[in-house]
Design a protein around this motif. Sequence first.
Motif, mmCIF file in Angstrom:
data_model
loop_
_atom_site.group_PDB
_atom_site.id
_atom_site.type_symbol
_atom_site.label_atom_id
_atom_site.label_comp_id
_atom_site.label_asym_id
_atom_site.label_seq_id
_atom_site.Cartn_x
_atom_site.Cartn_y
_atom_site.Cartn_z
ATOM 1 N N ALA A 1 -4.641 2.111 9.384
ATOM 2 C CA ALA A 1 -5.463 2.830 8.675
ATOM 3 C C ALA A 1 -5.059 4.046 8.043
ATOM 4 O O ALA A 1 -5.274 4.268 6.806
ATOM 5 N N VAL A 2 -4.586 4.722 8.707
ATOM 6 C CA VAL A 2 -4.248 6.355 8.432
ATOM 7 C C VAL A 2 -3.165 6.179 7.177
ATOM 8 O O VAL A 2 -2.981 6.538 6.207
ATOM 9 N N MET A 3 -1.857 5.137 7.807
ATOM 10 C CA MET A 3 -0.760 5.053 6.876
ATOM 11 C C MET A 3 -1.192 4.469 5.434
ATOM 12 O O MET A 3 -1.005 4.926 4.446
ATOM 13 N N VAL B 1 -5.979 2.024 14.173
ATOM 14 C CA VAL B 1 -6.033 3.295 13.571
ATOM 15 C C VAL B 1 -4.847 3.909 12.989
ATOM 16 O O VAL B 1 -4.769 4.492 11.684
ATOM 17 N N MET B 2 -3.476 3.673 13.460
ATOM 18 C CA MET B 2 -2.302 4.068 12.753
ATOM 19 C C MET B 2 -2.290 3.369 11.189
ATOM 20 O O MET B 2 -1.758 3.864 10.520
ATOM 21 N N ALA C 1 -4.207 4.797 3.981
ATOM 22 C CA ALA C 1 -5.061 5.819 3.309
ATOM 23 C C ALA C 1 -3.995 6.747 2.728
ATOM 24 O O ALA C 1 -4.269 7.185 1.498
ATOM 25 N N VAL C 2 -2.983 7.167 3.461
ATOM 26 C CA VAL C 2 -1.909 8.347 2.834
ATOM 27 C C VAL C 2 -1.135 7.684 1.590
ATOM 28 O O VAL C 2 -0.910 8.361 0.844
#
Length: 78
Positions: A63-65, A60-61, A67-68
């Motif tokens: 994926a968030v990075m 999840v971490m 995406a950002v």
Amino acid sequence: MSQNHNKGQIYFCPMHPSVRQPKAAKCPRCGMALLPEGTRFGMLRHMTQRPLLLIAMVAVMVAVMVAVMVVVMAMMRG
Ligand SMILES: [Zn+2]
């Protein structure tokens, strides 16, 4: 199948490393639950007991990075 009777596993007290027992018990000095040898902290022990949860958190971490980064790069390109 008998994890409760794991032979060779030593349990120790985090507060009193000299207290060692061949089974899960409580420290005779402070009454604290003994931890299996090889794990120093309770939190680490919980995490190692649930490797799938740890992998999911890392995924999840990441994926968030990603995406950002994609959003920032898109904004920089205007
Ligand atoms: Zn103790």
